[in-house]
Scaffold this active site. Structure first.
Site, PDB file in Angstrom:
ATOM      1  N   ASP A   1       0.859  -1.175   0.000  1.00 32.34           N
ATOM      2  CA  ASP A   1       0.000   0.000   0.000  1.00 32.34           C
ATOM      3  C   ASP A   1       0.905   1.238   0.000  1.00 32.34           C
ATOM      4  OD1 ASP A   1      -2.426   1.600   0.578  1.00 32.34           O
ATOM      5  OD2 ASP A   1      -1.546   1.819   2.569  1.00 32.34           O
ATOM      6  N   PHE A   2       0.366   2.402  -0.303  1.00 34.06           N
ATOM      7  CA  PHE A   2       1.188   3.612  -0.406  1.00 34.06           C
ATOM      8  C   PHE A   2       1.089   4.469   0.865  1.00 34.06           C
ATOM      9  CE2 PHE A   2       2.011   7.957  -2.072  1.00 34.06           C
ATOM     10  CZ  PHE A   2       3.297   7.753  -2.537  1.00 34.06           C
ATOM     11  N   ASP A   3      -0.047   5.165   1.042  1.00 30.06           N
ATOM     12  CA  ASP A   3      -0.193   6.096   2.179  1.00 30.06           C
ATOM     13  C   ASP A   3      -0.275   5.341   3.511  1.00 30.06           C
ATOM     14  OD1 ASP A   3      -0.955   8.978   0.928  1.00 30.06           O
ATOM     15  OD2 ASP A   3      -1.794   7.393  -0.302  1.00 30.06           O
TER      16      ASP A   3
ATOM     17  N   ASP B   1      -1.733  -0.745   5.725  1.00 28.58           N
ATOM     18  CA  ASP B   1      -2.119  -0.204   7.044  1.00 28.58           C
ATOM     19  C   ASP B   1      -3.623  -0.001   7.178  1.00 28.58           C
ATOM     20  OD1 ASP B   1      -2.012   2.082   5.152  1.00 28.58           O
ATOM     21  OD2 ASP B   1      -2.656   3.186   6.926  1.00 28.58           O
TER      22      ASP B   1
END
Ligand SMILES: [Mg+2]
Length: 245
Positions: free
Chosen positions: A5-7, A194
């Protein structure tokens, strides 16, 4: 296959989502890993795929799965959920009607995010707010009833999104199948995330791979890392322990 995932996973959250970019050390680690033989890298996010590519700034062949996997930009091919463009057209049609209906109401405005539209009424007077909401329901109800769009309700915000059953877990399966098609190899997936939406990916992978929740949220993932800084350490460990070409 390392999917992340990124953010909140690869990057720390910022107050302004526009300000989030992959840091130089993390970009270099991912770039190195993407060049390692037998290693596949992918980034999965709620952001648009093109936005994700820009924020990562990698030249290497990497998968970018945007809109929670509804659009995937791969090294030699891509994928878009078939209903997406029809649903966007429908949302834009509804957006046009709502904008027209609320134009005489100061304080009410429609935020148009292309694939979603959000009515904001926080700044409107109570009678204007009531009138704006009435127009919203009148114009959105047919699509909501038909199940083509869904409503996400916030504090003084009514957001309409395409109602498509496709999630990050489906994206993981699509990428796995694409890697097998390209390289003729079965992959072992590792997934880091997350967010609650990452649980779909954890579920899709199950015992076949390694799933890592980042942060303190309860999760079905098998492993846990505290924060994006720990993710960076993991990437550096992988750089140090995998074989260079
Ligand atoms: Mg996240």
């Amino acid at each position: 296959m390392l999917l992340t995932d990124f953010d909140g996973t690869l990057c720390e959250f910022q107050t302004e989502p526009e300000a989030v970019f992959l840091s130089d050390p993390r970009r270099m680690a991912l770039a190195t890993l993407a060049r390692r033989p037998g290693l596949i890298i992918g980034v999965v996010s709620g952001r648009r795929a093109a936005d994700l590519r820009r924020r990562c700034g990698l030249d290497e062949p990497v998968y970018y799965a945007g809109l929670h996997g509804m659009e995937i930009d791969g090294p030699d091919t891509g994928f878009t959920v078939p209903q997406l463009s029809a649903r966007r057209d429908l949302l834009q049609e509804i957006a046009g009607s709502i904008t027209e209906a609320i134009s005489p109401l100061p304080g009410a405005f429609l935020e148009n995010k292309d694939l979603s539209v959000a009515l904001h009424v926080r700044a409107a007077s109570p009678p204007d707010r009531e009138q704006a909401e009435r127009a919203f329901w009148l114009l959105a109800t047919p699509a909501l009833d038909a199940g083509t769009v869904r409503l996400q309700r916030g504090e003084c915000v009514f957001e309409l999104l395409p109602d498509i059953s496709w999630n990050k877990g489906d994206a993981v399966r699509w990428i796995e199948a694409d890697v097998t098609r390209r390289l003729g190899a079965v992959v072992q997936p590792v997934y880091l995330g997350d967010d609650r939406t990452d649980e779909h990916a954890f579920e899709a992978i199950g015992q076949r791979g390694i799933t890592v929740i980042v942060g303190r949220r309860p999760s079905r993932a098998s492993r846990r890392l505290p924060d994006p800084a720990a993710v960076e350490q993991l990437l550096n460990r992988l750089v140090a322990t995998t074989k260079a070409p």
